[in-house]
Design a protein around this motif. Structure first.
Motif, PDB file in Angstrom:
ATOM      1  N   GLU A 166       0.847  -1.144   0.049  1.00  0.00           N
ATOM      2  CA  GLU A 166      -0.137   0.171  -0.158  1.00  0.00           C
ATOM      3  C   GLU A 166       0.828   1.092  -0.046  1.00  0.00           C
ATOM      4  O   GLU A 166       0.550   2.224  -0.645  1.00  0.00           O
ATOM      5  N   ARG A 167       2.129   1.238   0.674  1.00  0.00           N
ATOM      6  CA  ARG A 167       2.789   2.340   0.424  1.00  0.00           C
ATOM      7  C   ARG A 167       3.248   2.778  -0.848  1.00  0.00           C
ATOM      8  O   ARG A 167       3.660   3.680  -1.188  1.00  0.00           O
ATOM      9  N   GLY A 168       3.477   1.624  -1.649  1.00  0.00           N
ATOM     10  CA  GLY A 168       3.742   1.946  -2.884  1.00  0.00           C
ATOM     11  C   GLY A 168       2.622   2.152  -3.929  1.00  0.00           C
ATOM     12  O   GLY A 168       2.620   2.055  -5.127  1.00  0.00           O
ATOM     13  N   LYS A 169       1.459   1.949  -3.351  1.00  0.00           N
ATOM     14  CA  LYS A 169       0.256   2.719  -4.038  1.00  0.00           C
ATOM     15  C   LYS A 169      -0.439   1.346  -5.094  1.00  0.00           C
ATOM     16  O   LYS A 169      -0.939   1.892  -5.945  1.00  0.00           O
ATOM     17  N   PHE A 170       0.021   0.368  -4.732  1.00  0.00           N
ATOM     18  CA  PHE A 170      -0.568  -1.023  -5.440  1.00  0.00           C
ATOM     19  C   PHE A 170      -2.104  -0.914  -5.245  1.00  0.00           C
ATOM     20  O   PHE A 170      -2.511  -0.513  -4.370  1.00  0.00           O
ATOM     21  N   ALA A 191      -7.868  -9.878   8.452  1.00  0.00           N
ATOM     22  CA  ALA A 191      -6.892  -9.033   9.043  1.00  0.00           C
ATOM     23  C   ALA A 191      -6.311  -8.053   8.492  1.00  0.00           C
ATOM     24  O   ALA A 191      -6.305  -6.810   9.040  1.00  0.00           O
ATOM     25  N   VAL A 192      -5.815  -8.041   7.105  1.00  0.00           N
ATOM     26  CA  VAL A 192      -5.356  -7.061   6.333  1.00  0.00           C
ATOM     27  C   VAL A 192      -6.185  -5.822   6.402  1.00  0.00           C
ATOM     28  O   VAL A 192      -5.834  -4.701   6.237  1.00  0.00           O
ATOM     29  N   GLN A 231      -5.822   0.915   4.258  1.00  0.00           N
ATOM     30  CA  GLN A 231      -6.853   1.666   3.899  1.00  0.00           C
ATOM     31  C   GLN A 231      -7.333   1.907   2.662  1.00  0.00           C
ATOM     32  O   GLN A 231      -8.743   2.064   2.430  1.00  0.00           O
ATOM     33  N   ARG A 232      -6.763   1.695   1.617  1.00  0.00           N
ATOM     34  CA  ARG A 232      -6.817   1.801   0.147  1.00  0.00           C
ATOM     35  C   ARG A 232      -6.638   0.530  -0.682  1.00  0.00           C
ATOM     36  O   ARG A 232      -7.513   0.498  -1.645  1.00  0.00           O
ATOM     37  N   ILE A 233      -5.703  -0.166  -0.396  1.00  0.00           N
ATOM     38  CA  ILE A 233      -5.351  -1.145  -1.381  1.00  0.00           C
ATOM     39  C   ILE A 233      -6.538  -2.249  -1.396  1.00  0.00           C
ATOM     40  O   ILE A 233      -7.087  -2.789  -0.166  1.00  0.00           O
ATOM     41  N   GLY A 256      -9.201   7.115  -5.682  1.00  0.00           N
ATOM     42  CA  GLY A 256     -10.620   6.762  -5.114  1.00  0.00           C
ATOM     43  C   GLY A 256     -10.362   5.908  -3.783  1.00  0.00           C
ATOM     44  O   GLY A 256      -9.075   5.731  -3.380  1.00  0.00           O
ATOM     45  N   THR A 257     -11.444   5.528  -3.249  1.00  0.00           N
ATOM     46  CA  THR A 257     -11.230   4.572  -1.964  1.00  0.00           C
ATOM     47  C   THR A 257     -11.526   3.064  -2.052  1.00  0.00           C
ATOM     48  O   THR A 257     -11.220   2.586  -1.332  1.00  0.00           O
ATOM     49  N   THR A 258     -12.104   2.755  -3.338  1.00  0.00           N
ATOM     50  CA  THR A 258     -12.628   1.406  -3.480  1.00  0.00           C
ATOM     51  C   THR A 258     -11.760   0.657  -4.393  1.00  0.00           C
ATOM     52  O   THR A 258     -11.265   1.315  -5.490  1.00  0.00           O
TER      53      THR A 258
END
Length: 436
Positions: A42-46, A78-79, A84-86, A415-417
Motif C-alpha cells: 500500500e505504501r507503493g500505491k499498489f 486481518a489485512v 486503508q486503500r489497497i 479513489g477509495t474502493t
C-alpha cells in the motif's frame, strides 16, 4: 498502469524464501506478517493484493513451505483492518462451495474493508482438492457450467438487499424498507438459492469479479462477468493475443471491453546488478535445480546432466538446441544460454518460471513493464516478489518512482474502493446486459 501483488504463504514466491536471513520461518501462521507485507504494498500505491488458493498439498514440505496462504478470507479480514486503500482480491472456488456461503463471506469482507474486495471466481481443477472434500472432480464442462450459474446466483444474492433499503431511522423506527428487499428464488442445473442475503451495499456496492481461468471457457466467463483477469503469459505476443481475445469476449457479451483489465504476471528480484540477483535466486532455489535442469533440457531438445550445473552449454549443444514449439519460455531460455552463462545461472534467470522474471536493477523491471503496457499486452501487472521481507520494499523504492516519473503509474490513490482503482463501472446485483 495498474499494479497488484500476490500474497501467499508468508515468505515470498521462491522456494527457499523462508530460509533467507531476516525472515521469520514461522511466518506461515503469522497474520501480522501478512499485514506488514500488505502495508508495504500500500505504501507503493499498489491497487490490489491477490490471494490464490491451492488448499491441497502442492510441494515438498520436507524442504519447502506451502505455496498457499493459510486461508484467504480470514487473512484479508486481518489485512482489511490495518490498511486503508489497497484492494483485496481473494480466490473462491465455485466447485466445492455453495453460492450463499460465498456470497455472504465476500460481501461481509467488502463491508469490513469499505468496498475494497474482489472475488477471483474460478472452478477447482485439482483432484487432490476434490479428495479433501470427499468428492470426485467433475468434468471440466460441468465445472464451468456450475461456475456460470454460481456467479449469477452470487450476484443476485448481493443485490437482494436494495441499494437504499437500509433506513436505520430512529425517529420513525424503521430499520429497513421492506419494499426494497427482494429475496431471490433461482435454480439452475447445478446450484440454487432462495431467500435474502441480509447485508446492505458497501461503498462500492458489491465485490468486483476477477477471473484467473484459462482456455476458451475461462475466457467466456471473464468476458461476461470479470473486471480483472489474472493472466499467465510469458511472451509479449501471447499477452497481446490474450488481452485482445478477452476484449473481444467482453464485447460479444454486450460489455464495453475497456471495463475488463488484463494483468500479466511478473516475478521480481530487484537488486543493484545481475550477478547479485542471480546469486540471490541461487540461494533461494538451488535445491530445485537438479530437477529443473532436466526440464530445461526438454525445452531445448537436449539431454542435460544435473551434474554439469556449473558449466555452460557446449558449442555442439548450442548448435543442436531447438526451442520447444509447445513452450513459449523455450526461445528465451535458449537466448540466455547463448550468452554463455553456466546452467546454474541460466536457471537463476527464471527461464522456466511461470512468468517473466526480472533479476537485476529496478530500471530493467520498469523497462519491461513499459514495453508491455505500451504495446497493448497488459493493462497492468501482478507481481510475485522473490522474498516479501525485503523484495516488496525493493520494488516500491526502486521501480515505482521510475514508473511514476515516466508518467506510467499514479502518484497516489484517487479513489477509495477497488472499483475506483480499476475504473470499473458501478454494478449492484446482476448485470442486465449479459444475464438473460
Amino acid at each position: 498502469m495498474i499494479i497488484g501483488m500476490v500474497l501467499n504463504a508468508g515468505y515470498g514466491t521462491q522456494p527457499g524464501a523462508w530460509r533467507m536471513p531476516g525472515v521469520d520461518p514461522r511466518n506461515y501462521t503469522s497474520f501480522d506478517s501478512q499485514v506488514w507485507y500488505a502495508q508495504a504494498a500500500e505504501r507503493g500505491k499498489f491497487q490490489f493484493l491477490f490471494a490464490p488458493d491451492f488448499p491441497a498439498w502442492q510441494n515438498a514440505l520436507e524442504n519447502e513451505a506451502p505455496l498457499n496462504i493459510n486461508e484467504p478470507l480470514l487473512t484479508f479480514a486481518a489485512v482489511a483492518r490495518e490498511t486503508q486503500r489497497i484492494g483485496l482480491v481473494a480466490t473462491g472456488s465455485s466447485t466445492f462451495n455453495e453460492p450463499f456461503n460465498l456470497a455472504r463471506q465476500f460481501k461481509a469482507l467488502d463491508l469490513m474493508s469499505h468496498g475494497r474486495v474482489g472475488w477471483n471466481a474460478v472452478p477447482s481443477s485439482d483432484s487432490n482438492v476434490a479428495a479433501l472434500y470427499g468428492q470426485a472432480l467433475p468434468p471440466r464442462h460441468e465445472r464451468y457450467e456450475r461456475l456460470h450459474e454460481f456467479i449469477q446466483l452470487v450476484q443476485a444474492l448481493w443485490g437482494s438487499w436494495g441499494l437504499d433499503a437500509w433506513l436505520h431511522d430512529k425517529v420513525s423506527g424503521r430499520f429497513a424498507d421492506s419494499n426494497k428487499l427482494r429475496p431471490i428464488n433461482l435454480k439452475g442445473r447445478h446450484v440454487a438459492a432462495g431467500g435474502l442475503l441480509p447485508l446492505p451495499p458497501s461503498e462500492q456496492g458489491q465485490p468486483v469479479i476477477f477471473q484467473a481461468g484459462g482456455g476458451a471457457q475461462g475466457m467466456e466467463v471473464a468476458g461476461r462477468y470479470a473486471s480483472g483477469v489474472i493472466g499467465a503469459v510469458f511472451t509479449i505476443e501471447d499477452a497481446r493475443a490474450q488481452r485482445s481475445a478477452l476484449r473481444n469476449a467482453a464485447e460479444k457479451a454486450g460489455r464495453n471491453p475497456d471495463e475488463v483489465k488484463f494483468f500479466a504476471g511478473l516475478m521480481t528480484t530487484i537488486v543493484p546488478n545481475r550477478r547479485e540477483g542471480l546469486d540471490r535466486r541461487i540461494a533461494l532455489s538451488w535445491q530445485t535445480f537438479p530437477q529443473r535442469v532436466l526440464y530445461l533440457g526438454q525445452m531445448l531438445g537436449l539431454r542435460l546432466d544435473p551434474g554439469h550445473l556449473d558449466a555452460p552449454l557446449t558449442s555442439e549443444q548450442l548448435a543442436s538446441a531447438r526451442p520447444s514449439p509447445g513452450d513459449p519460455r523455450s526461445a528465451h531460455a535458449l537466448k540466455i544460454a547463448r550468452e554463455g552463462w553456466i546452467l546454474r545461472d541460466v536457471l537463476a534467470h527464471g527461464v522456466i518460471d511461470y512468468h517473466p522474471a526480472i533479476v537485476g536493477p529496478a530500471v530493467e523491471a520498469a523497462d519491461h513493464m513499459q514495453e508491455w503496457f505500451e504495446a497493448g499486452a497488459a493493462d497492468g501487472f501482478w507481481l510475485s516478489p522473490d522474498v516479501f521481507e525485503d523484495g516488496i520494499d525493493a520494488f516500491v523504492d526502486g521501480v515505482v518512482p521510475i514508473l511514476q516519473e515516466r508518467g506510467l503509474f499514479h502518484w497516489d490513490y484517487e479513489g477509495t474502493t477497488l472499483r475506483d482503482h480499476l475504473d470499473a463501472p458501478a454494478q449492484y446485483g446482476l448485470d442486465p446486459r449479459v444475464i438473460g
